[in-house]
Write a protein that holds these residues in place. Sequence first.
Motif, mmCIF file in Angstrom:
data_model
loop_
_atom_site.group_PDB
_atom_site.id
_atom_site.type_symbol
_atom_site.label_atom_id
_atom_site.label_comp_id
_atom_site.label_asym_id
_atom_site.label_seq_id
_atom_site.Cartn_x
_atom_site.Cartn_y
_atom_site.Cartn_z
ATOM 1 N N TRP A 151 0.849 -1.195 0.000
ATOM 2 C CA TRP A 151 0.000 0.000 0.000
ATOM 3 C C TRP A 151 0.881 1.242 0.000
ATOM 4 C CZ3 TRP A 151 -5.487 0.816 0.795
ATOM 5 C CH2 TRP A 151 -6.247 -0.359 0.737
ATOM 6 N N GLY A 152 0.442 2.279 -0.722
ATOM 7 C CA GLY A 152 1.130 3.561 -0.677
ATOM 8 C C GLY A 152 0.675 4.320 0.551
ATOM 9 N N VAL A 153 1.626 4.922 1.249
ATOM 10 C CA VAL A 153 1.290 5.654 2.470
ATOM 11 C C VAL A 153 1.326 7.151 2.195
ATOM 12 C CG1 VAL A 153 2.072 6.236 4.798
ATOM 13 C CG2 VAL A 153 2.092 3.862 4.025
ATOM 14 N N HIS A 154 0.230 7.836 2.493
ATOM 15 C CA HIS A 154 0.160 9.288 2.338
ATOM 16 C C HIS A 154 -0.178 9.900 3.687
ATOM 17 C CE1 HIS A 154 0.095 8.704 -2.036
ATOM 18 N NE2 HIS A 154 -0.581 7.613 -1.721
ATOM 19 N N TRP A 155 0.588 10.920 4.055
ATOM 20 C CA TRP A 155 0.345 11.545 5.356
ATOM 21 C C TRP A 155 -0.675 12.648 5.188
ATOM 22 C CZ3 TRP A 155 2.233 8.557 8.970
ATOM 23 C CH2 TRP A 155 3.363 7.783 8.691
ATOM 24 N N GLY A 156 -1.834 12.444 5.801
ATOM 25 C CA GLY A 156 -2.922 13.409 5.695
ATOM 26 C C GLY A 156 -2.658 14.645 6.529
ATOM 27 N N PRO A 157 -3.630 15.540 6.574
ATOM 28 C CA PRO A 157 -3.436 16.767 7.342
ATOM 29 C C PRO A 157 -3.498 16.521 8.852
ATOM 30 C CG PRO A 157 -5.618 16.723 6.356
ATOM 31 C CD PRO A 157 -4.923 15.489 5.897
ATOM 32 N N VAL A 158 -3.032 17.511 9.618
ATOM 33 C CA VAL A 158 -3.023 17.394 11.073
ATOM 34 C C VAL A 158 -4.451 17.398 11.613
ATOM 35 C CG1 VAL A 158 -2.459 18.658 13.185
ATOM 36 C CG2 VAL A 158 -0.726 18.354 11.418
ATOM 37 N N ARG A 159 -5.273 18.312 11.109
ATOM 38 C CA ARG A 159 -6.628 18.471 11.652
ATOM 39 C C ARG A 159 -7.660 17.800 10.751
ATOM 40 N NH1 ARG A 159 -3.842 22.881 12.791
ATOM 41 N NH2 ARG A 159 -4.109 23.501 10.618
ATOM 42 N N ALA A 160 -8.626 17.129 11.387
ATOM 43 C CA ALA A 160 -9.677 16.449 10.625
ATOM 44 C C ALA A 160 -10.461 17.428 9.760
ATOM 45 C CB ALA A 160 -10.617 15.725 11.584
ATOM 46 N N ALA A 161 -10.600 18.663 10.245
ATOM 47 C CA ALA A 161 -11.391 19.655 9.508
ATOM 48 C C ALA A 161 -10.788 19.950 8.132
ATOM 49 C CB ALA A 161 -11.495 20.943 10.315
ATOM 50 N N ASP A 162 -9.481 19.707 7.960
ATOM 51 C CA ASP A 162 -8.819 19.994 6.686
ATOM 52 C C ASP A 162 -8.923 18.841 5.687
ATOM 53 O OD1 ASP A 162 -8.005 22.515 7.456
ATOM 54 O OD2 ASP A 162 -6.153 21.778 8.370
ATOM 55 N N ILE A 163 -9.432 17.686 6.126
ATOM 56 C CA ILE A 163 -9.422 16.508 5.248
ATOM 57 C C ILE A 163 -10.246 16.716 3.970
ATOM 58 C CG2 ILE A 163 -10.075 14.063 5.076
ATOM 59 C CD1 ILE A 163 -9.177 13.735 7.963
ATOM 60 N N PRO A 164 -11.470 17.265 4.049
ATOM 61 C CA PRO A 164 -12.215 17.464 2.785
ATOM 62 C C PRO A 164 -11.431 18.300 1.777
ATOM 63 C CG PRO A 164 -13.704 17.709 4.647
ATOM 64 C CD PRO A 164 -12.321 17.588 5.224
ATOM 65 N N ALA A 165 -10.815 19.397 2.239
ATOM 66 C CA ALA A 165 -10.050 20.252 1.317
ATOM 67 C C ALA A 165 -8.821 19.513 0.790
ATOM 68 C CB ALA A 165 -9.637 21.534 2.034
ATOM 69 N N TYR A 166 -8.180 18.734 1.662
ATOM 70 C CA TYR A 166 -6.995 17.955 1.283
ATOM 71 C C TYR A 166 -7.351 16.943 0.188
ATOM 72 C CZ TYR A 166 -3.746 13.992 1.978
ATOM 73 O OH TYR A 166 -2.889 12.940 1.801
ATOM 74 N N LEU A 167 -8.478 16.262 0.355
ATOM 75 C CA LEU A 167 -8.900 15.276 -0.646
ATOM 76 C C LEU A 167 -9.321 15.959 -1.941
ATOM 77 C CD1 LEU A 167 -10.957 12.812 1.588
ATOM 78 C CD2 LEU A 167 -8.704 12.407 0.579
ATOM 79 N N ALA A 168 -10.040 17.082 -1.811
ATOM 80 C CA ALA A 168 -10.501 17.799 -3.004
ATOM 81 C C ALA A 168 -9.322 18.286 -3.832
ATOM 82 C CB ALA A 168 -11.387 18.968 -2.583
ATOM 83 N N ALA A 169 -8.210 18.620 -3.166
ATOM 84 C CA ALA A 169 -7.028 19.110 -3.878
ATOM 85 C C ALA A 169 -6.170 17.963 -4.403
ATOM 86 C CB ALA A 169 -6.209 20.009 -2.955
ATOM 87 N N GLY A 170 -6.663 16.740 -4.330
ATOM 88 C CA GLY A 170 -5.884 15.604 -4.825
ATOM 89 C C GLY A 170 -4.748 15.237 -3.890
ATOM 90 N N ARG A 171 -5.063 15.103 -2.596
ATOM 91 C CA ARG A 171 -4.096 14.742 -1.549
ATOM 92 C C ARG A 171 -2.930 15.730 -1.484
ATOM 93 N NH1 ARG A 171 -4.416 8.968 -3.277
ATOM 94 N NH2 ARG A 171 -2.323 9.267 -4.129
ATOM 95 N N LYS A 172 -3.256 17.014 -1.631
ATOM 96 C CA LYS A 172 -2.208 18.043 -1.489
ATOM 97 C C LYS A 172 -2.452 18.801 -0.188
ATOM 98 C CE LYS A 172 0.044 18.169 -5.641
ATOM 99 N NZ LYS A 172 -0.237 16.737 -5.873
ATOM 100 N N LYS A 173 -1.372 18.928 0.602
ATOM 101 C CA LYS A 173 -1.482 19.642 1.873
ATOM 102 C C LYS A 173 -0.941 21.054 1.707
ATOM 103 C CE LYS A 173 0.635 16.522 4.587
ATOM 104 N NZ LYS A 173 1.206 15.954 5.830
#
Lengths: 83, 537
Positions: B365-387
Amino acid sequence: MAVKEFLIEEWGNLRELRYLQIDYNPARCIGCWQCYEVCPIGLWAPDFEHRVAKFTGPKGCVACRACVLQCPEEAIHLRVQKN
Amino acid sequence: MATVFMKWLETSPGDYDRGIQLLTWGRLQPLKERIAANFIQPEMQVLEIGCGTGTLSLLMARRGAHVTAIDASVGMLAEAERKAADAGLSEAITFHNLDVTELSDHFEPGRFDVVVSTLAFSEFPPEVRRFALNEAAQLLNPDGRLLIADEMVPAGFWAKLLFWLVRLPLVIVTWLLTRTTTTPLRDFLQTVAQCGFVPAVSESHLGGSLQLITARPVAGAEPAQKLWQAVPRLRHRVTLKTLLLDVWSYTNRISPPYAKQATGLYRIGHPTPKSPVLLTGNYELTVRRLVRQLDGNVDCWLVVANSRGINVWCAAGGGHFSAEDVISALKTSGVADVVTHHALILPQLCANGVDGWKIRRETGWGVHWGPVRAADIPAYLAAGRKKSLDMRHVAFPLKDRFEMATAMNVFYGIILAVVGVIFWRSHTLAVLAAMTVLGYVYGIFQPWLPGRDGLEKGIGLSAATLLGLWIWSWQWANLPPVTLFNWSLGLGVLAFFIGAEFQGMNPLLRGEQANWTIEGVVGLATLALYGAGQLWM
């Protein structure tokens, strides 16, 4: 006596926690930028030109060891440094 | 009932066998002897899952079988190896320090004639039980046999009632001693049948609460695929239960038990095989806050891994949440059956203990480090896993400081109130009020207090408090010297403790629990000063 030794050890741990600093060897860096991906303080930055990670300074480091663990080349260490 | 005490017994392998013998009312040892006598023939290849101190392994080896025994506990295995060596059976038994999720990495399919396990399945979470049963079906040869002796919830109303009446006190006592508990198996026969076996109850003891199940693999059975329809959905809801959990999490942030989310695979919204896969720990508050941010915004899969009910940063930093836990969750949750990709999004803050490269190496599996805060996850996913830079950085804003100050005040407030009411009734309210005020003042102003850690900031708070007290006394109150001395000591040390204790709650300061010794020394010194003061004045 045991109490005294315990206190000395605890004091040492406390000092160690305070003086732990990032020791980075850029020559080993392969530019995977995992350190940049995981640092919660923002002490790492990607250098796109040379394809390595740049350490931007120790200020604010919480010694969480995330960059140390994620570095595949063991280019990053946390060591006790006094300056 | 036996397994309630097992976690506790596991800490001392030497006493383990004696304890189990007592806890199963003496039924387990004869049961193990019968397993060896009735089902084990010379030269058989036998796998024991969760061998503990090796009692059953030894019995089976004496019958002439070749035993492979696995256990996740190093201490248990050491005791088992010692017993095997004493009995001269080291040749016949191979011990492996393995988790049950690692079986297929080490043994080829069809290798064993018997797979046996006693009091181990009730320790696994449900998805690990299914995974282990599927693995056992693969590892057994077509004529092989599965034997499981374990604690079950008995069928029938009166049997259930009696079972819980006996079990409940044991659960409470065990929790008080070890802060852990176990789950007896429910509808286990059905689970075994669903995993490619034809099962039967071979023996039943203690009103059905201890059973031996034997099962034969069904020829050609494929491991059951996880169906997305069967994946439970998590939704954001505010109910009386979540409000009570909020109260609990506010008052009990500092010490266990924490409310836990059941581990396994969940869906949020209506995910498809291409939807992102997120993973987090099994701290109930984490999962609920995550779902609050995601439900209605994002369709995704959520794998809840075992972080021992602790938030991911503290769990990973303290060695309670590692790559092994993530790998185990990936395997046992069945997430690979419901998605067509292999991109895993981990919380950035577990990177201090979860080795990303180990997960990439061992699972693909490829490991991607998501954002620190859960509130940022929708924006992070919408931007194509860009933090963005913002999403990477930990902050400790006023809202969080207020929350942590509340958690600290309530927790230590309860302790102080209990101690105060017993020993020092007249001053309890004053001490509680002082702590509440100091706690919140510190929570609000601590970023501007000088010092690199909680101790230095605590000294700052202490100094500010004493200065305020003295100016107040000098200008307005004119306190008598003894009172002023006592108040200075009390408030000074209280302010210092608050600073020192708050260190572990502040994500921008180093370390946790580092200050307890210093606090102890300061506390004793204060008591001595107080005593000396009373004598002198």
